[in-house]
Motif scaffolding. Structure first.
Motif, short mmCIF file in Angstrom:
data_model
loop_
_atom_site.label_atom_id
_atom_site.label_comp_id
_atom_site.label_asym_id
_atom_site.label_seq_id
_atom_site.Cartn_x
_atom_site.Cartn_y
_atom_site.Cartn_z
N GLU A 76 -19.91 17.56 -30.49
CA GLU A 76 -21.26 17.25 -30.93
C GLU A 76 -21.90 16.14 -30.11
N LYS A 77 -21.08 15.22 -29.57
CA LYS A 77 -21.65 14.08 -28.85
C LYS A 77 -20.80 13.73 -27.64
N PHE A 78 -21.48 13.49 -26.51
CA PHE A 78 -20.82 12.94 -25.33
C PHE A 78 -21.67 11.81 -24.77
N LYS A 79 -21.03 10.67 -24.52
CA LYS A 79 -21.73 9.52 -23.96
C LYS A 79 -20.94 8.98 -22.78
N LEU A 80 -21.60 8.88 -21.62
CA LEU A 80 -21.00 8.28 -20.43
C LEU A 80 -21.69 6.94 -20.20
N ALA A 81 -20.95 5.85 -20.38
CA ALA A 81 -21.53 4.52 -20.24
C ALA A 81 -20.60 3.61 -19.44
N ALA A 82 -19.88 4.19 -18.48
CA ALA A 82 -18.98 3.43 -17.62
C ALA A 82 -19.54 3.46 -16.21
N TYR A 83 -19.78 2.29 -15.63
CA TYR A 83 -20.39 2.24 -14.30
C TYR A 83 -19.43 2.86 -13.28
N CYS A 84 -19.83 3.96 -12.68
CA CYS A 84 -18.96 4.73 -11.81
C CYS A 84 -19.83 5.49 -10.81
N HIS A 85 -19.18 6.23 -9.92
CA HIS A 85 -19.89 7.07 -8.95
C HIS A 85 -19.49 8.52 -9.17
N PRO A 86 -20.22 9.21 -10.03
CA PRO A 86 -19.83 10.58 -10.37
C PRO A 86 -20.06 11.56 -9.23
N ILE A 87 -19.17 12.52 -9.10
CA ILE A 87 -19.37 13.64 -8.18
C ILE A 87 -20.23 14.67 -8.92
N HIS A 88 -21.33 15.03 -8.33
CA HIS A 88 -22.31 15.86 -9.03
C HIS A 88 -21.74 17.20 -9.46
N SER A 89 -20.89 17.80 -8.64
CA SER A 89 -20.32 19.11 -9.02
C SER A 89 -19.41 18.97 -10.25
N ASP A 90 -18.69 17.84 -10.35
CA ASP A 90 -17.85 17.59 -11.54
C ASP A 90 -18.72 17.44 -12.78
N LEU A 91 -19.77 16.66 -12.65
CA LEU A 91 -20.66 16.40 -13.78
C LEU A 91 -21.38 17.68 -14.21
N ASP A 92 -21.74 18.49 -13.25
CA ASP A 92 -22.40 19.77 -13.53
C ASP A 92 -21.49 20.67 -14.36
N GLN A 93 -20.22 20.80 -13.95
CA GLN A 93 -19.26 21.64 -14.68
C GLN A 93 -18.99 21.10 -16.08
N TRP A 94 -18.92 19.78 -16.19
CA TRP A 94 -18.66 19.16 -17.50
C TRP A 94 -19.81 19.43 -18.46
N ILE A 95 -21.04 19.32 -17.98
CA ILE A 95 -22.20 19.57 -18.84
C ILE A 95 -22.23 21.04 -19.26
N GLN A 96 -21.88 21.93 -18.35
CA GLN A 96 -21.81 23.34 -18.73
C GLN A 96 -20.76 23.56 -19.82
N PHE A 97 -19.63 22.86 -19.72
CA PHE A 97 -18.59 22.95 -20.74
C PHE A 97 -19.12 22.43 -22.08
N LEU A 98 -19.86 21.33 -22.04
CA LEU A 98 -20.41 20.75 -23.27
C LEU A 98 -21.42 21.69 -23.93
N THR A 99 -22.24 22.34 -23.13
CA THR A 99 -23.23 23.26 -23.71
C THR A 99 -22.53 24.45 -24.40
N GLU A 100 -21.39 24.87 -23.86
CA GLU A 100 -20.62 25.95 -24.49
C GLU A 100 -19.99 25.49 -25.80
N ARG A 101 -19.80 24.17 -25.94
CA ARG A 101 -19.19 23.63 -27.16
C ARG A 101 -20.25 23.15 -28.16
N HIS A 115 -10.54 16.45 -17.75
CA HIS A 115 -9.65 17.61 -17.52
C HIS A 115 -8.72 17.85 -18.69
N GLN A 116 -8.24 16.76 -19.29
CA GLN A 116 -7.37 16.91 -20.46
C GLN A 116 -8.13 17.55 -21.61
N VAL A 117 -9.37 17.13 -21.78
CA VAL A 117 -10.19 17.70 -22.86
C VAL A 117 -10.48 19.18 -22.59
N GLN A 118 -10.86 19.49 -21.35
CA GLN A 118 -11.19 20.86 -21.01
C GLN A 118 -10.00 21.81 -21.20
#
Length: 426
Positions: free
Chosen positions: A98-123, A87-90
């Protein structure tokens, strides 16, 4: 940061206190920050008001366990902490990511991850890496990801991959890694074929794919650890490193089909390193294994065979066919599977090989681990020693019991006068 000039300070002291780092061009600052762990980069926000949001505008974000408190073990809470960073980044980021890597064992909420990937594609994301996380249900990739012409590296874990109708290919994708993901055979074939600069392909525990067809003229590295009914590597002339540990799903073979060894491995003319598992060796043994492949594996330098069953004539025949077809082989690595006994048919085959005029004129290093001390293993060892004139080192690792005594090797014919034999036990 720059200190307030004090009365009586010399010009040299004033010059020393100039904040040179803050005045560096942003591309230089970005290079510095992306080489720092994200947690440390975020700490630069306390330096001054000028630095408060600099870390949120870097071009690369790697979120791993180092970004989270070591005492935070709950996977849901870990994702909430990750979302605070996102959220701070957004809210503050400007410029490309140019690069995003998620390598922390967690339980992502799919809707959050979906929005983040859309943000990354715009960048303008170029490298997207989603490594192992807790996924009770596979994450369905957003369609926007397949409209990133600049994407060069894609690593996905726990995802469902359905290409959008408008997908024309990834023209810049050089590396594709799929793990614990779902993709149909046709979709996977189409995806691979439409990545014209793809060099590295890794498929680990991929489901929904029954048949793997590789049609890519640029592919150089292939690693597979999954289940398939069939595999076809015909249109991959540049493959130089292949690692196949898959277990084939039994199916009724096509009548009149050529030997799988010839059909699958025989077309890898440029192969330099080949790693195969015992399950795949059994698949390759279907339908009349030849003594040699029709086309020689002239560029094969390293052959690594995993969990070979020396009580299986199929495993042994396939292994010898590849050995005999690799005139420039320099390194042979074999791990041995636990043998249930000794088959006379295997012993007869090994003894027949000793009579053939086949030598490994470039073989320098042999490593055999997991030896159980069976007769067939010993016959194979003797064969290699007698047919390798430039062999420099042979390392044998026996599981349990005493190591093979040196006296046994003194009674064996050796084609090389300089070979050093090391016998170990675990």
């Amino acid at each position: 940061m720059r200190k307030t000039d004090q009365p009586g300070m010399t010009e040299m002291e004033k010059h020393t206190n100039i904040d040179r780092i803050s005045n560096l061009p942003w591309d230089v600052l970005d290079t510095i920050l992306v080489h720092m762990p994200l947690k440390e980069a975020a700490r630069t926000s306390i330096l001054s008001s000028k630095w408060r949001y600099k870390w949120t505008s870097v071009s690369q974000f790697i979120i791993d366990d180092k970004c989270l408190s070591s005492c935070l073990s709950d996977k849901v809470l870990r994702w909430k902490e990750i979302m605070k960073i996102i959220h701070q980044v957004q809210s503050s980021h400007s410029g490309p990511i140019e690069k995003f890597k998620l390598a922390a064992y967690c339980h992502p909420i799919h809707s959050d991850l979906d929005q983040w990937i859309q943000f990354l594609t715009e960048r303008g994301i170029k490298e997207l890496i989603l490594q192992e996380f807790d996924c009770v249900k596979h994450f369905k990739l957003p369609a926007c990801l397949f409209s990133c012409p600049q994407l060069s590296c894609l690593e996905l874990y726990g995802c469902v991959i359905n290409l959008s109708p408008s997908f024309k290919g990834f023209n810049s994708l050089a590396s594709l890694h799929l793990s614990q993901s779902s993709i149909s055979s046709g979709t996977l074939e189409f995806l691979i074929a439409n990545c014209p600069v793809l060099e590295r392909l890794t498929l680990l525990n991929v489901d929904r794919s029954a048949v793997l067809k590789i049609n890519n003229l640029n592919l150089k590295y292939l690693k597979i650890d999954s289940k398939f009914e069939d595999i076809c590597l015909k249109n991959a002339p540049l493959l130089s490193s292949v690692d196949i540990r898959l277990k084939m799903i039994p199916r009724h073979p096509d009548q009149g089909q050529a030997c799988n060894l010839v059909r699958v491995i025989g077309c890898l003319y440029g192969i330099k390193k080949l790693i195969l598992s015992t399950h795949f060796l059994e698949f390759l043994a279907y339908n009349d294994v030849p003594e040699r492949l029709p086309a020689m594996l002239d560029h094969l330098f390293t052959l690594d065979l995993r969990e070979v069953r020396f009580d299986s004539l199929k495993d042994v025949r396939v292994s010898f066919s590849m050995l005999s077809s690799a005139p420039n082989l320099e390194e042979l690595i074999i791990s041995v599977s636990n043998s249930s006994g000794v088959l006379n048919t295997v012993l007869d085959f090994l003894r027949a090989q000793c009579l053939l005029d086949i030598y490994f004129n470039k073989l320098k290093v042999v490593k055999i681990r997991g030896i159980w001390g069976t007769r067939t293993e010993w016959e194979f060892i003797k064969y290699i020693l007698a047919h390798s004139p430039v062999l420099e080192a042979m390392t044998l690792v026996k599981y349990g019991g005493e190591r093979i005594p040196d006296s046994m090797f003194q009674q064996v014919d050796r084609a090389s006068d300089h070979v050093k034999i090391t016998s170990l036990t675990l």
